[in-house]
Design a protein around this motif. Structure first.
Motif, short mmCIF file in Angstrom:
data_model
loop_
_atom_site.label_atom_id
_atom_site.label_comp_id
_atom_site.label_asym_id
_atom_site.label_seq_id
_atom_site.Cartn_x
_atom_site.Cartn_y
_atom_site.Cartn_z
N LEU A 171 40.60 38.55 47.65
CA LEU A 171 40.87 39.09 48.98
C LEU A 171 42.07 38.41 49.62
CD1 LEU A 171 37.37 39.59 50.66
CD2 LEU A 171 39.10 41.35 50.25
N PHE A 172 42.20 37.12 49.40
CA PHE A 172 43.26 36.35 50.06
C PHE A 172 44.49 36.10 49.19
CE2 PHE A 172 39.43 35.36 52.45
CZ PHE A 172 39.88 35.52 53.76
N ARG A 173 44.29 36.02 47.86
CA ARG A 173 45.39 35.62 46.98
C ARG A 173 45.77 36.68 45.96
NH1 ARG A 173 42.09 30.51 45.87
NH2 ARG A 173 42.39 29.26 47.76
N GLY A 174 45.03 37.75 45.89
CA GLY A 174 45.31 38.77 44.87
C GLY A 174 46.66 39.42 45.06
N ARG A 175 47.37 39.61 43.97
CA ARG A 175 48.66 40.29 44.02
C ARG A 175 48.43 41.80 44.12
NH1 ARG A 175 52.21 37.21 39.30
NH2 ARG A 175 51.92 35.08 40.07
N PRO A 176 49.36 42.53 44.70
CA PRO A 176 49.17 43.97 44.87
C PRO A 176 48.93 44.70 43.55
CG PRO A 176 51.02 43.21 46.19
CD PRO A 176 50.62 42.06 45.32
N GLN A 177 47.86 45.49 43.52
CA GLN A 177 47.50 46.33 42.37
C GLN A 177 47.34 45.51 41.09
OE1 GLN A 177 47.98 47.81 45.39
NE2 GLN A 177 50.14 48.08 44.82
N ARG A 178 46.91 44.29 41.21
CA ARG A 178 46.79 43.38 40.07
C ARG A 178 45.39 43.43 39.49
NH1 ARG A 178 50.67 41.03 36.85
NH2 ARG A 178 50.44 38.77 36.66
N ILE A 179 45.30 43.35 38.16
CA ILE A 179 44.02 43.28 37.46
C ILE A 179 43.79 41.85 37.00
CG2 ILE A 179 42.74 44.06 35.41
CD1 ILE A 179 44.36 46.68 35.61
N VAL A 180 42.57 41.35 37.21
CA VAL A 180 42.23 39.98 36.83
C VAL A 180 40.86 39.97 36.16
CG1 VAL A 180 41.74 37.65 37.70
CG2 VAL A 180 43.57 39.00 38.74
N HIS A 181 40.74 39.22 35.09
CA HIS A 181 39.44 39.03 34.44
C HIS A 181 38.62 38.00 35.21
CE1 HIS A 181 41.15 40.36 30.28
NE2 HIS A 181 40.81 41.38 31.03
N ALA A 182 37.49 38.41 35.73
CA ALA A 182 36.58 37.48 36.40
C ALA A 182 35.57 36.99 35.35
CB ALA A 182 35.87 38.15 37.56
N SER A 183 36.03 36.07 34.52
CA SER A 183 35.24 35.61 33.37
C SER A 183 35.32 34.10 33.26
CB SER A 183 35.78 36.25 32.09
OG SER A 183 35.10 35.80 30.95
N ASP A 184 34.27 33.49 32.72
CA ASP A 184 34.31 32.05 32.52
C ASP A 184 34.96 31.71 31.17
OD1 ASP A 184 32.40 32.33 30.50
OD2 ASP A 184 30.73 31.60 31.71
N ASP A 185 34.82 30.47 30.74
CA ASP A 185 35.49 30.00 29.52
C ASP A 185 34.65 30.16 28.26
OD1 ASP A 185 37.52 29.13 31.23
OD2 ASP A 185 36.69 27.12 31.39
N THR A 186 33.47 30.70 28.38
CA THR A 186 32.55 30.77 27.25
C THR A 186 33.08 31.68 26.14
OG1 THR A 186 30.67 30.50 28.76
CG2 THR A 186 30.18 31.30 26.55
N GLU A 187 32.97 31.20 24.89
CA GLU A 187 33.23 32.04 23.73
C GLU A 187 32.02 31.95 22.81
OE1 GLU A 187 36.91 31.60 21.73
OE2 GLU A 187 38.11 32.16 23.47
N LEU A 188 31.09 32.85 23.01
CA LEU A 188 29.85 32.85 22.23
C LEU A 188 29.54 34.26 21.75
CD1 LEU A 188 27.17 30.72 24.17
CD2 LEU A 188 28.18 30.20 21.94
N ARG A 189 28.94 34.34 20.58
CA ARG A 189 28.38 35.61 20.16
C ARG A 189 27.08 35.84 20.93
NH1 ARG A 189 30.99 37.29 15.34
NH2 ARG A 189 32.21 35.60 14.40
N MET A 190 26.70 37.10 21.05
CA MET A 190 25.54 37.45 21.87
C MET A 190 24.28 36.73 21.41
SD MET A 190 23.87 41.20 22.68
CE MET A 190 25.34 41.81 23.51
N GLY A 191 24.06 36.71 20.11
CA GLY A 191 22.85 36.06 19.59
C GLY A 191 22.82 34.57 19.88
N ASP A 192 23.97 33.93 19.82
CA ASP A 192 24.04 32.49 20.11
C ASP A 192 23.77 32.23 21.60
OD1 ASP A 192 24.63 32.02 17.47
OD2 ASP A 192 26.80 32.04 17.79
N TYR A 193 24.21 33.14 22.45
CA TYR A 193 23.93 33.04 23.88
C TYR A 193 22.43 33.13 24.14
CZ TYR A 193 23.59 34.71 28.75
OH TYR A 193 23.26 34.89 30.08
#
Length: 216
Positions: free
Chosen positions: A128-150
């Motif tokens: 809301l405050f820092r987003g660039r106009p018409q910008r797409i951003v991934h709202a994701s954490d740093d996790t790299e796991l397969r579903m079963g491992d999760y």
């Protein structure tokens, strides 16, 4: 048409009539990419939606970005993966573990991305405050796991039995279509923009710490 998102179209029409906001943040889904074969993807990747829901999100994104361009409203789009929230009913795999729902064997398994609900809220406020106009951003954490491992990680944290592993062919016979749709898409989201542009500091960088909250 089945691929149109009528609700978002109605929203932007209403905003034009009732007064323009300074900024707009739309919560989309990482499902717009479809199956990426486990590749690491950033926001410039071409969308290839595979489900009706994902097609509607692509249509909604286009409506939001056009609204921003045509009105001068700073519109941001967050592409959101799996949301988890240990302090909320159904916010973790606990119920799935209680049902004993199978997961895919490793050779058939898919990569999934995650975000803690509190970190997602931070991302929305930051956009809301820092987003660039018409910008797409991934709202994701740093996790790299397969579903079963999760799911296995959650089982270990909760002191519950790990679920059975099955081949994809067996999963297609046992599991509902909605769950199978998530098991058919494999990708890892790059969250560089979230950190550099929105300057979000994740309280729960990975599910390893996030799931531990209220794990008992």
């Amino acid at each position: 048409a089945w691929w149109r998102d009528q609700r978002t179209a109605a929203l932007v029409r209403a905003l034009r009539l009732r007064g323009l906001p300074d900024a707009l943040v739309y919560g989309s889904t990482s499902g717009v990419y479809g199956d990426c074969g486990g590749a690491r993807v950033n926001e410039t990747r071409t969308v290839r939606p595979d489900t009706p829901r994902s097609h509607r999100r692509v249509d909604a994104e286009r409506a939001v970005r056009w609204f921003g361009r045509s009105t001068g409203v700073r519109a941001s789009i967050l592409r959101i993966p799996g949301i988890y929230a240990p302090d909320r009913e159904g916010g973790t795999p606990r119920q799935r573990l209680q049902r004993g729902t199978p997961v895919l064997r490793r050779e058939d398994d898919v990569y999934t991305s995650h975000i803690h609900a509190d970190d997602l809220a931070r991302a929305c406020i930051a956009a809301l405050f820092r987003g660039r106009p018409q910008r797409i951003v991934h709202a994701s954490d740093d996790t790299e796991l397969r579903m079963g491992d999760y799911i296995d990680l959650a089982a270990d944290l909760y002191g519950m039995p790990r679920p059975p592993r099955v081949a994809r062919e067996e999963a297609e016979r046992q599991l509902p279509l909605q769950l199978l749709s998530f098991m058919g898409e494999s990708r890892r989201l790059d969250n560089t923009r979230l950190k550099r542009e929105l300057r979000v500091r994740l309280a729960h960088p990975t599910v390893h710490t996030g799931l531990r909250e209220n794990a008992g």
